[in-house]
Design a protein around this motif. Structure first.
Motif, short mmCIF file in Angstrom:
data_model
loop_
_atom_site.label_atom_id
_atom_site.label_comp_id
_atom_site.label_asym_id
_atom_site.label_seq_id
_atom_site.Cartn_x
_atom_site.Cartn_y
_atom_site.Cartn_z
N PHE A 92 -5.78 12.98 16.68
CA PHE A 92 -4.19 13.33 16.52
C PHE A 92 -4.23 14.78 16.76
N THR A 93 -3.05 15.26 17.50
CA THR A 93 -3.00 16.61 17.65
C THR A 93 -1.41 17.07 17.46
N GLU A 94 -1.04 18.25 17.59
CA GLU A 94 0.49 18.65 17.51
C GLU A 94 1.02 17.78 18.80
N GLU A 95 0.43 17.69 19.92
CA GLU A 95 0.77 17.00 21.06
C GLU A 95 1.05 15.80 21.08
N SER A 96 0.49 15.20 20.02
CA SER A 96 0.59 13.62 19.62
C SER A 96 2.06 13.39 19.30
N LEU A 97 2.85 14.32 18.78
CA LEU A 97 4.10 14.00 18.40
C LEU A 97 5.22 14.17 19.35
N VAL A 98 4.91 14.74 20.49
CA VAL A 98 6.00 14.99 21.50
C VAL A 98 6.24 13.82 22.29
N LEU A 99 7.74 13.47 22.34
CA LEU A 99 8.10 12.53 23.12
C LEU A 99 8.19 12.83 24.51
N LYS A 100 7.60 11.72 25.26
CA LYS A 100 7.43 11.80 26.56
C LYS A 100 8.03 10.48 27.36
N GLU A 101 8.93 11.07 28.38
CA GLU A 101 9.78 9.91 29.01
C GLU A 101 8.91 9.32 30.30
N ASP A 102 8.91 7.92 30.33
CA ASP A 102 8.23 7.35 31.45
C ASP A 102 9.29 7.11 32.52
N LYS A 103 8.89 6.60 33.65
CA LYS A 103 9.77 6.19 34.86
C LYS A 103 11.07 5.31 34.79
N GLU A 104 10.83 4.66 33.53
CA GLU A 104 11.87 3.80 33.16
C GLU A 104 12.90 4.35 32.01
N GLY A 105 12.63 5.70 31.77
CA GLY A 105 13.39 6.24 30.91
C GLY A 105 13.09 6.01 29.35
N ASN A 106 12.04 5.46 29.11
CA ASN A 106 11.69 4.90 27.83
C ASN A 106 11.03 6.24 27.12
N LYS A 107 11.31 6.72 26.10
CA LYS A 107 10.64 7.88 25.33
C LYS A 107 9.64 7.47 24.21
N ARG A 108 8.46 8.01 24.29
CA ARG A 108 7.60 7.60 23.17
C ARG A 108 6.55 8.61 22.84
N SER A 109 6.13 8.79 21.88
CA SER A 109 4.89 9.79 21.45
C SER A 109 3.39 9.25 21.63
N GLY A 110 2.50 9.99 21.55
CA GLY A 110 1.01 9.40 21.61
C GLY A 110 0.76 8.44 20.42
N ILE A 111 1.65 8.49 19.39
CA ILE A 111 1.35 7.90 18.11
C ILE A 111 2.29 6.63 18.15
N ASN A 112 2.96 6.47 18.94
CA ASN A 112 3.97 5.16 19.17
C ASN A 112 3.27 4.15 19.79
#
Length: 348
Positions: free
Chosen positions: A207-227
């Motif tokens: 886990f890092t601070e970056e793990s909490l950042v929501l990122k959007e995939d090509k389908e428009g779904n947003k999730r972080s590294g811990i989702n």
């Protein structure tokens, strides 16, 4: 093939527990229109599910179910020899949740306790592990607790996971019983580990601070590294392909008379996928009950949830259970409920 039988063990009772909060997919903001929501429900079969509040953990649901079950069975807590907790949403990374639950339930300190971090196939795997402890009669009684609170693990902005997963816990009581028998098929393929995964927060990707950042995939779904991430296409192919093949192997190996099996309890992942599996195995609609319409995919708890919500009378009944998914893994078991069992659902 991991095909084997365990004798002299029976299920004495099952109690499942769900939170009271209902999440309705028709009101899910992830769907842009009511028609889109209705299409999702039509395909997956998941109209609603239950969510815990922020203070409730999987163990809380399992403890509620276990206390209810022990009371109905009139079992003494000092007689419990083994406690197994199957969950992917433990109270803490360390220690095992089962040991915490042992104390909260008031079980003796001699109780064997450990966690099994499995998901969709976890109920069947748990039955096989606990049955192995009990089968020779030196240990007489055990509790299998299974469940997850995946509403906490999925991103509310991820259409691929959030509308699917609900929260539930269950307790199953097993006891030594001469004449009881369970037939198993257990299967694993770690090459598919990335198809259902929480990619960060472990020791491979800490886990890092970056793990909490929501990122959007090509389908428009947003999730972080811990989702939770799920590759729905691969999981669907696995279900209608490999799961069907392993079920057929199981039926052939153990010479299962499908017409004599009253219920086939499938993992409640997706109605359309499960219907395809049912048709490939040539089962009737009455043989394959569903609970996902009201409770969603509750991970390792889906099989006991279906038992406790759909079929309360299991006297003199032959059943097959099939859990499959994260891992990738499959667990299949056949058993008879000759004496009937305690079978109940409670809200917490």
């Amino acid at each position: 093939m991991a095909l084997f039988s365990i004798e002299n063990v029976r299920i004495a009772g099952v109690v499942s527990a769900v939170p009271t909060q209902i999440f309705n997919n028709l009101e899910n903001d992830l769907f842009s229109t009511r028609e889109e929501a209705e299409k999702f429900i039509s395909v997956t079969g998941i109209a609603e599910k239950r969510h815990v509040d922020s203070d409730t953990c999987t163990s809380d649901l399992c403890i509620k179910a276990a206390n209810n079950l022990l009371r109905k069975l009139n079992w003494q807590k000092e007689d419990i020899d083994v406690l197994i907790m199957v969950t992917q949403t433990p109270d803490f990374p360390v220690p095992n949740t089962s040991i915490i639950v042992q104390d909260k339930l008031g079980l003796p300190k001699s109780t064997i306790c450990f966690d099994v971090p499995l998901g969709c196939s976890g109920y069947v795997y748990g039955l096989s592990i606990l049955s192995n402890f009990i089968q020779n009669g030196q240990l007489k009684k055990g509790l299998l607790l299974v469940g997850d609170t995946l509403s906490k693990q999925c991103s509310p902005l991820d259409k691929a996971t959030y509308p699917l997963f609900g929260d539930a816990g269950s307790a199953t009581a097993l006891e030594y019983s001469v004449g009881g028998k369970m037939d198993f098929n257990l299967w694993s393929d770690g090459s598919g580990f990335g198809d259902i995964i929480v990619p960060e927060g472990g020791y491979r990707k800490p886990f890092t601070e970056e793990s909490l950042v929501l990122k959007e995939d090509k389908e428009g779904n947003k999730r972080s590294g811990i989702n939770t991430y799920m590759n729905g296409t691969n999981v669907f192919s696995f279900g209608i392909g490999t799961v069907t093949q392993e079920l057929k192997k199981f039926i052939e190996h153990f010479q299962v008379d499908k017409e004599q099996v009253k219920y086939f309890y499938f993992h409640q992942a997706n109605r359309f996928m499960n219907d395809m599996i049912r048709k490939k195995i040539k089962l009737t609609t009455e043989q394959v009950p569903y609970s996902l319409d009201k409770y969603g995919n509750t991970s390792s708890a889906t099989i006991p949830m279906t038992m406790t919500t759909q079929n309360t009378n299991l006297e003199k009944t032959e059943v097959v259970m099939c859990g499959f998914g994260v891992g990738l893994s499959i667990g299949i078991v056949r058993m008879n409920f000759d004496k009937g069992i305690i079978n109940d659902l409670i809200e917490y």
